[in-house]
Structures are given as structure tokens and as C-alpha cells.
Design a protein around this motif. Structure first.
Motif, short mmCIF file in Angstrom:
data_model
loop_
_atom_site.label_atom_id
_atom_site.label_comp_id
_atom_site.label_asym_id
_atom_site.label_seq_id
_atom_site.Cartn_x
_atom_site.Cartn_y
_atom_site.Cartn_z
N SER A 169 0.82 -1.20 0.00
CA SER A 169 0.00 0.00 0.00
C SER A 169 0.86 1.25 0.00
CB SER A 169 -0.92 0.00 1.23
OG SER A 169 -1.70 1.17 1.29
N GLY A 175 2.42 -1.70 -6.64
CA GLY A 175 2.29 -2.33 -5.33
C GLY A 175 3.01 -3.67 -5.27
N TYR A 190 -3.83 2.19 -3.04
CA TYR A 190 -3.24 3.53 -2.98
C TYR A 190 -1.81 3.58 -3.50
CZ TYR A 190 -7.32 4.18 0.02
OH TYR A 190 -8.60 4.21 0.51
N ASN A 191 -1.47 2.70 -4.41
CA ASN A 191 -0.15 2.76 -5.05
C ASN A 191 -0.22 3.73 -6.23
OD1 ASN A 191 1.34 0.54 -3.52
ND2 ASN A 191 -0.52 -0.52 -4.20
N SER A 194 0.19 0.66 -10.83
CA SER A 194 -0.78 -0.44 -10.71
C SER A 194 -0.70 -1.12 -9.35
CB SER A 194 -0.54 -1.46 -11.82
OG SER A 194 -0.76 -0.88 -13.09
N GLY A 195 -1.79 -1.78 -8.99
CA GLY A 195 -1.82 -2.49 -7.71
C GLY A 195 -1.11 -3.83 -7.77
N SER A 209 -7.82 -5.12 -4.93
CA SER A 209 -6.94 -4.07 -5.43
C SER A 209 -7.78 -2.83 -5.67
CB SER A 209 -6.25 -4.51 -6.72
OG SER A 209 -5.32 -3.54 -7.15
N ASN A 212 -5.73 2.55 -6.90
CA ASN A 212 -4.39 2.66 -7.47
C ASN A 212 -4.39 3.61 -8.67
OD1 ASN A 212 -2.91 0.52 -5.83
ND2 ASN A 212 -4.65 -0.66 -6.62
N ASN A 232 -9.96 2.11 -9.33
CA ASN A 232 -8.63 2.32 -9.90
C ASN A 232 -8.73 3.30 -11.06
OD1 ASN A 232 -6.95 0.22 -8.37
ND2 ASN A 232 -8.71 -0.99 -9.09
#
Length: 342
Positions: A169, A175, A190-191, A194-195, A209, A212, A232
């Protein structure tokens, strides 16, 4: 006189009777001990046979089991723990590895390691949490790791690996990314990029996920099943190579950028299988297949919230009947492969 004789005779008879019941007394052996007493308690190595790690940096050069004994702080310009041998288990033991300004990788692999397990701890503030490049490692297991706030990716492993029950995260790039294998029970949120990324084939299952900056889940020639991808900026699930199966997932409110290049589920190759997914509110399109590709199977999905763009693809795909209306809420098409659009 006769009375005295009777008493004496009775006394002798009693003694003879007692003597008949007495057992001979024999010697019981030497009382000298055969040697000093042996230890009765376990040694420290028997109680805890693993090797402790109590400071950074640390390079693991021999096979065996290692465990962290306290929270550890990194050093500028250096990695925390470098694994440079095979057949190693590293247990962070619930402790945190905290990166300092300019510190490199919390855990890294020096070359082509085999049979390595890293588990059970937190990594925060490093350039990257787990780092392996080259794709030459084998039989890697990463489980129970929480990786936050790294300056680039949370976890980047070029080799195939098994990743279980990890949280990645608020990292400044991806991520979690592996070069094939299995990702299960993981969360990526919250990356900046991409997650979750799966490259080189494998499976992503039972993951979440969300939120992101790029894709929720991106897969190259693999299976995504039982996952939830939400809010996302780009596609909830991106299918980047042929032969993938996207089955039984939920994609909610993805493509927050509203771009026509993304969708709840977006396919950019031929020969994939998209089945039984629930997609809703996906910016431009629900399920979208790039017009340059064909032969994708799309069946038994349920898409809502994008009107005419719930399904966007050309006629070269293999698609179950599209049900766009119902009577009193009743599905009137009995085809088991039908897709719903509402």
C-alpha cells in the motif's frame, strides 16, 4: 519345671519358624557413580535452533532458518537483508524493517537463489520492500508481508514466485509485481501505479486491489479469479496477453479517469476467456476488447452503469447472447451463456 520346659520349647519353635522365612542379604553393587551426571536441560541451540538477526545490514550466506529479534532500521545507500544462498527461511517474526533516508531494499536477492521463504513482518520507507531482478530464482515464497511507503515498488520479483496474504500500500510505483506464479489473498491499495501485476503466466486469486493510479490488476497470460478491483484510475482488470482466463471477479467504479482506453475489464489480445464477472460503473466501458484482436470468449457476465458501452467489442469475438431488457425483472433468455446488460 514342666511349665518352664514348655516355654523354652515354644520359644525355640518360634525362632525356627521365623528363621525359615528370612531371606539371605546379598551385596547390591558398588556405590561409586559410573561418571559425572549428564545434563538434564536443553541447550540454547535446541530451544531455538534458528539464527538471530538483530542489526542491519545483514547478508545471509549459509542455508538455514533465520529470525529477526527486534525492529530494524536501514542505512543510507545499503540494503537491509541480502539473501545470497539457497534453502533459506527468513522470519521477520512480526517486527518492522524501517528504511532510513536513501536506504535501498529491505530484502533483496543477490543472484539465482532457490528454495527461499520470507515471511511475517513489515517493511516501510525503503526504496523497495522486496527486490529480485534477473528472473533466475526458483521456488520463492513470500507470505504475510506488509509493505508501505516505498520510493518505488513495494514488491518487484522478476522470477516466478508464490505470494500469499501480503499487503502492498501507498508505494510510489507498483504495489506488487511478480514474473509468474501465484498471488493469493493479497491487498494492493493507494499505489501510484498499478496495484497487482502478474507477468509470465500464473494465477491471481482472492485478492483486493483498489484506489491505485493505474490498473487494479494487470495479467499477462494468466488466470484472475475471485478478485475484487475497485476505484482504480485505469482498468480494473487489464488482460495484456493471449490465453488468459478472467473468471468470477467483481470490478466496481474503475476507470476513474474516464478514458476510452480503459474499462472495467479491458482486453488487448486474442484468445482469452471472460466469464461470470460482475462489472459496474466503469468510466467509459464495462467490458472492452481492443478492435485489433479476435476470438475472445465472453459469456455469463453482468455489466451495468455504462449504457450502450456496457460491452464494447467487434463481431470477431465469441459472445453469449446479450440480454439488454427484462420483463418485470425476469430474465427471458434461457441460454446459459447469456451476458446481462442493464
Amino acid at each position: 519345671m514342666h511349665t518352664r520346659l514348655r516355654l523354652v520349647s515354644g520359644t525355640w519353635l518360634l525362632l525356627l519358624s521365623l528363621n525359615a522365612n528370612l531371606q539371605p542379604c546379598l551385596g547390591q553393587g558398588s556405590l561409586t557413580p559410573p561418571g559425572p551426571p549428564a545434563p538434564t536441560m536443553k541447550s540454547l541451540d535446541q530451544i531455538e535452533p534458528r539464527t538471530p538477526i538483530s542489526a542491519l545490514p545483514c547478508t545471509i550466506t549459509g542455508p538455514g532458518s533465520y529470525y529477526v529479534t527486534t525492529n530494524l532500521v536501514g542505512t543510507n545507500g545499503l540494503s537491509g537483508i541480502i539473501i545470497s544462498n539457497n534453502n533459506i527461511t527468513l522470519d521477520l517474526n512480526g517486527f518492522a524493517m524501517l528504511g532510513a533516508s536513501g536506504s535501498l531494499y529491505a530484502v533483496s536477492f543477490s543472484n539465482s537463489q532457490t528454495n527461499v521463504v520470507v515471511r511475517n513482518g513489515t517493511m516501510s520507507g525503503w526504496r523497495m520492500g522486496v527486490h529480485e531482478t534477473g528472473g533466475n530464482c526458483r521456488n520463492l515464497v513470500l507470505e504475510g508481508l506488509a509493505i508501505f511507503g516505498c520510493a518505488t515498488d513495494g514488491m518487484l520479483v522478476d522470477s516466478a514466485a508464490t505470494v500469499r496474504n501480503c499487503l502492498c500500500s501507498s508505494n510510489a510505483a507498483i504495489g506488487l509485481s511478480i514474473g509468474g506464479g501465484e498471488i493469493s489473498g493479497c491487498t494492493a491499495a493507494y499505489n501510484v501505479n498499478s496495484g497487482i501485476e502478474l507477468n509470465g503466466g500464473g494465477i491471481v486469486r482472492d485478492c483486493w486491489s483498489g484506489y491505485n493510479g493505474n490498473y487494479g490488476i494487470e495479467v499477462s497470460s494468466g488466470i484472475v479469479t475471485g478478485c475484487w478491483s475497485q476505484n482504480n484510475a485505469w482498468s480494473g482488470i487489464q488482460v495484456a496477453f493471449q490465453g488468459s482466463q478472467i473468471i468470477g471477479n467483481t470490478c466496481l467504479d474503475n476507470n476513474t479517469s474516464g478514458s476510452s482506453s480503459y474499462a472495467g475489464i479491458h482486453v488487448v489480445d486474442s484468445g482469452n476467456h471472460i466469464e461470470g464477472n460482475r462489472v459496474s460503473g466503469s468510466g467509459f466501458a464495462g467490458i472492452s476488447i481492443n478492435s485489433a484482436f479476435s476470438g475472445n470468449i465472453v459469456v455469463k457476465n453482468s455489466v451495468s452503469g455504462n449504457g450502450a458501452n456496457n460491452y464494447v467489442f467487434n463481431g470477431t469475438q465469441i459472445v453469449g447472447p446479450l440480454i439488454t431488457s427484462t420483463v418485470s425483472g425476469v430474465i427471458t433468455n434461457l441460454n446459459p451463456w447469456a451476458n446481462l446488460s442493464f
